[in-house]
Design an enzyme around this catalytic site. Structure first.
Site, mmCIF file in Angstrom:
data_model
loop_
_atom_site.group_PDB
_atom_site.id
_atom_site.type_symbol
_atom_site.label_atom_id
_atom_site.label_comp_id
_atom_site.label_asym_id
_atom_site.label_seq_id
_atom_site.Cartn_x
_atom_site.Cartn_y
_atom_site.Cartn_z
ATOM 1 N N GLU A 71 0.844 -1.202 0.000
ATOM 2 C CA GLU A 71 0.000 0.000 0.000
ATOM 3 C C GLU A 71 0.872 1.242 0.000
ATOM 4 O OE1 GLU A 71 -3.510 0.730 2.803
ATOM 5 O OE2 GLU A 71 -2.155 2.378 3.340
ATOM 6 N N ALA A 111 -10.601 10.620 2.189
ATOM 7 C CA ALA A 111 -12.071 10.624 2.284
ATOM 8 C C ALA A 111 -12.572 11.975 1.781
ATOM 9 C CB ALA A 111 -12.493 10.391 3.729
ATOM 10 N N HIS A 138 -7.862 2.683 -3.960
ATOM 11 C CA HIS A 138 -8.800 2.800 -2.842
ATOM 12 C C HIS A 138 -9.818 3.867 -3.258
ATOM 13 C CE1 HIS A 138 -5.829 1.519 0.587
ATOM 14 N NE2 HIS A 138 -5.468 0.969 -0.572
ATOM 15 N N ARG A 159 -15.837 2.743 2.987
ATOM 16 C CA ARG A 159 -16.805 3.754 3.386
ATOM 17 C C ARG A 159 -16.080 5.093 3.616
ATOM 18 N NH1 ARG A 159 -18.946 5.533 8.454
ATOM 19 N NH2 ARG A 159 -21.195 5.705 8.443
ATOM 20 N N ASP A 166 -14.073 7.716 6.526
ATOM 21 C CA ASP A 166 -14.525 8.231 7.817
ATOM 22 C C ASP A 166 -15.343 9.489 7.619
ATOM 23 O OD1 ASP A 166 -13.541 6.366 9.703
ATOM 24 O OD2 ASP A 166 -11.520 7.010 9.140
ATOM 25 N N ALA A 202 -19.537 0.640 2.684
ATOM 26 C CA ALA A 202 -18.629 0.103 1.658
ATOM 27 C C ALA A 202 -19.363 -0.908 0.778
ATOM 28 C CB ALA A 202 -17.431 -0.541 2.340
ATOM 29 N N ASP A 253 -18.336 -6.696 13.009
ATOM 30 C CA ASP A 253 -17.318 -6.594 11.947
ATOM 31 C C ASP A 253 -17.376 -7.799 11.014
ATOM 32 O OD1 ASP A 253 -15.719 -4.116 12.580
ATOM 33 O OD2 ASP A 253 -15.772 -5.104 14.515
ATOM 34 N N LYS A 269 -20.383 -7.386 2.726
ATOM 35 C CA LYS A 269 -19.567 -6.863 1.616
ATOM 36 C C LYS A 269 -19.281 -7.973 0.601
ATOM 37 C CE LYS A 269 -16.694 -4.432 4.563
ATOM 38 N NZ LYS A 269 -15.736 -3.383 5.001
ATOM 39 N N GLN A 318 -7.133 -4.313 8.473
ATOM 40 C CA GLN A 318 -6.457 -3.272 9.231
ATOM 41 C C GLN A 318 -5.243 -3.921 9.895
ATOM 42 O OE1 GLN A 318 -5.462 -0.463 9.819
ATOM 43 N NE2 GLN A 318 -7.299 0.572 10.591
HETATM 44 P P1 FAD Z 1 -17.814 -0.415 6.357
HETATM 45 O O1 FAD Z 1 -17.469 -1.695 5.728
HETATM 46 O O2 FAD Z 1 -19.049 0.226 5.876
HETATM 47 O O3 FAD Z 1 -17.818 -0.664 7.910
HETATM 48 C C1 FAD Z 1 -16.802 -1.451 8.579
HETATM 49 C C2 FAD Z 1 -17.051 -1.710 10.056
HETATM 50 O O4 FAD Z 1 -17.056 -0.523 10.787
HETATM 51 C C3 FAD Z 1 -18.381 -2.310 10.347
HETATM 52 O O5 FAD Z 1 -18.318 -3.120 11.466
HETATM 53 C C4 FAD Z 1 -19.247 -1.107 10.582
HETATM 54 O O6 FAD Z 1 -20.414 -1.444 11.264
HETATM 55 C C5 FAD Z 1 -18.306 -0.274 11.368
HETATM 56 N N1 FAD Z 1 -18.494 1.151 11.220
HETATM 57 C C6 FAD Z 1 -18.027 1.912 10.224
HETATM 58 N N2 FAD Z 1 -18.317 3.196 10.450
HETATM 59 C C7 FAD Z 1 -19.016 3.210 11.597
HETATM 60 C C8 FAD Z 1 -19.612 4.225 12.355
HETATM 61 N N3 FAD Z 1 -19.528 5.490 11.951
HETATM 62 N N4 FAD Z 1 -20.252 3.888 13.490
HETATM 63 C C9 FAD Z 1 -20.319 2.592 13.873
HETATM 64 N N5 FAD Z 1 -19.752 1.592 13.201
HETATM 65 C C10 FAD Z 1 -19.133 1.903 12.082
HETATM 66 N N6 FAD Z 1 -9.854 5.433 4.698
HETATM 67 C C11 FAD Z 1 -9.703 6.413 3.779
HETATM 68 O O7 FAD Z 1 -10.286 7.489 3.932
HETATM 69 N N7 FAD Z 1 -8.919 6.244 2.662
HETATM 70 C C12 FAD Z 1 -8.268 5.078 2.405
HETATM 71 O O8 FAD Z 1 -7.591 4.945 1.384
HETATM 72 C C13 FAD Z 1 -8.404 4.013 3.368
HETATM 73 N N8 FAD Z 1 -7.793 2.825 3.159
HETATM 74 C C14 FAD Z 1 -8.001 1.796 4.063
HETATM 75 C C15 FAD Z 1 -7.418 0.556 3.798
HETATM 76 C C16 FAD Z 1 -7.605 -0.517 4.677
HETATM 77 C C17 FAD Z 1 -6.988 -1.862 4.371
HETATM 78 C C18 FAD Z 1 -8.391 -0.330 5.863
HETATM 79 C C19 FAD Z 1 -8.574 -1.460 6.840
HETATM 80 C C20 FAD Z 1 -8.974 0.921 6.140
HETATM 81 C C21 FAD Z 1 -8.801 1.981 5.240
HETATM 82 N N9 FAD Z 1 -9.399 3.235 5.458
HETATM 83 C C22 FAD Z 1 -9.228 4.246 4.526
HETATM 84 C C23 FAD Z 1 -10.188 3.483 6.673
HETATM 85 C C24 FAD Z 1 -11.713 3.253 6.497
HETATM 86 O O9 FAD Z 1 -12.243 4.134 5.531
HETATM 87 C C25 FAD Z 1 -12.389 3.491 7.849
HETATM 88 O O10 FAD Z 1 -11.973 2.504 8.761
HETATM 89 C C26 FAD Z 1 -13.899 3.609 7.855
HETATM 90 O O11 FAD Z 1 -14.319 4.081 9.134
HETATM 91 C C27 FAD Z 1 -14.637 2.290 7.629
HETATM 92 O O12 FAD Z 1 -14.611 1.980 6.303
HETATM 93 P P2 FAD Z 1 -15.145 0.524 5.807
HETATM 94 O O13 FAD Z 1 -14.999 0.521 4.348
HETATM 95 O O14 FAD Z 1 -14.530 -0.541 6.574
HETATM 96 O O15 FAD Z 1 -16.701 0.661 6.235
#
Ligand code: FAD
Length: 324
Positions: free
Chosen positions: A18, A52, A78, A108, A110, A133, A191, A198, A209
């Site tokens: 990455e 984001a 991403h 998704r 943040d 996501a 999770d 997904k 992560q």
């Molecule tokens: P989802 O799959 O929709 O949710 C994942 C998990 O988190 C679920 O359990 C869901 O219920 C919980 N969750 C998510 N948001 C909330 C909330 N607000 N309240 C309660 N529960 C919640 N971020 C970036 O901006 N840019 C990147 O390029 C990027 N790359 C990443 C790469 C990897 C490998 C990983 C692991 C994370 C990355 N992230 C990145 C971070 C990611 O966008 C955040 O962790 C985000 O909060 C969750 O995204 P997701 O796609 O897992 O969401």
């Protein structure tokens, strides 16, 4: 068994990396050299992060195009959907597909921070039409299908017959997974359920992560399998060689590092010895997850090739092992 045996045990598992888009011209030049060096180990793909809200869109695309045009490595973009309408996300996916990118990590992202700098308490506050996501995964498949209409193929032995060709699919649509739990999820089972959703939406790969204990990853994979998740779950690992980087990562991810690693990095004054501590720790963790059945290694590089390549060398998975 030591970490150095891992390559033999797993038969050269796929490696991926990455990167994040650089902010300055000097960093961009250095990143070109890093990409060239990473390409030497023949990675399965190199992924490029995305700010984001789309803040890094142009810079992410530049890095992805460099990988596409200067190496044989598959670039993975991403993409985040937080705050996006369907129309905006649709345009974004098309733009990347038009640039030749066919592998995505659908996230998704943040939500925007509240005025006081804390994450928004309401998970859905400030969001656009796309809330997860899983929805972005579906959108990527849909956009790809709309761009590539059904084709027709001839039928061997029947000159006038035609059959419908299957639609080309994106190469990979990966998603994030959280072995120690997403900081805002209510339980570890949430999770796993989210990962399953997904996969049902069309994800073909999960990338985790970072984590610091092999059991966190292996236990998560076991729970995911028991719940019906079948896609490969790639362990995401970051070799850390300075106390400052470790502290920053802990702040960003909320994943607590082992106290002995934190202390060893903190008390070691010599940068070379510190680097060795971080590399040995990472190589052992990589070896443990590979021996536990991990389908490959996804290494967070922090845009530096030296440390991750050194970890791969320690595992016997470096460039010489790949080409030798
Ligand atoms: P989802 O799959 O929709 O949710 C994942 C998990 O988190 C679920 O359990 C869901 O219920 C919980 N969750 C998510 N948001 C909330 C909330 N607000 N309240 C309660 N529960 C919640 N971020 C970036 O901006 N840019 C990147 O390029 C990027 N790359 C990443 C790469 C990897 C490998 C990983 C692991 C994370 C990355 N992230 C990145 C971070 C990611 O966008 C955040 O962790 C985000 O909060 C969750 O995204 P997701 O796609 O897992 O969401």
């Amino acid at each position: 068994m030591t970490a150095t045996d891992a390559g033999d045990c797993a038969g050269r598992p796929p490696i991926s990396f990455e990167l994040f888009p650089p902010r300055t011209d000097a960093a961009a030049i250095a990143l070109g050299r890093t990409i060239d060096r990473l390409a030497e180990v023949d990675p399965a793909f190199i992924s490029v992060t995305f700010g984001a809200g789309g803040s890094s869109r142009g810079r992410s695309l530049t890095v992805l195009r460099y990988i596409l045009e200067h190496t044989d490595v598959e670039p993975m973009a991403h993409l985040t959907c937080v705050g996006s309408s369907h129309a905006e996300a649709n345009r974004l996916v098309r733009e990347f597909l038009d640039a030749g990118i066919t592998s995505f990590l659908a996230l998704r992202g943040d939500p925007p921070e509240a005025a006081d700098g804390t994450p928004d308490a309401d998970p859905d506050a400030g969001l656009g039409d796309l809330g997860s996501a899983a929805e972005l995964v579906q959108l990527i498949h849909r956009v790809q299908q709309e761009r590539e209409p059904f084709g027709e193929l001839g039928v061997p032995g029947a000159p006038r017959a035609r059959r419908i060709a299957s639609r080309p699919r994106p190469e990979r649509v990966a998603v994030a997974a959280f072995p120690t739990g997403h900081p805002r999820s209510r339980s570890l089972s949430q999770d796993v359920d989210t990962l399953l959703a997904k996969e049902v939406a069309g994800a073909t790969l999960a990338i985790t992560q970072l984590f610091w204990h092999a059991d966190d990853y292996l236990g998560f994979v076991a729970r995911a399998r028991a719940a019906g998740v079948t896609i490969p779950i790639l362990p995401g690992l970051m070799p850390v060689t300075t106390p400052a980087r470790l502290a920053r990562l802990t702040e960003l991810t909320g994943v607590e590092p082992p106290a002995d690693l934190a202390i060893a990095l903190e008390v070691e004054p010599d940068p070379e010895a510190r680097a060795e501590i971080g590399e040995v720790f990472a190589a052992e963790l990589c070896g443990e997850v590979l021996r536990g059945g991990a389908p490959g290694l996804h290494l967070y590089t922090y845009n530096r090739h030296e440390t991750v390549l050194s970890v791969l060398d320690r595992l016997g998975l470096g460039a010489s092992a790949r080409h030798g």
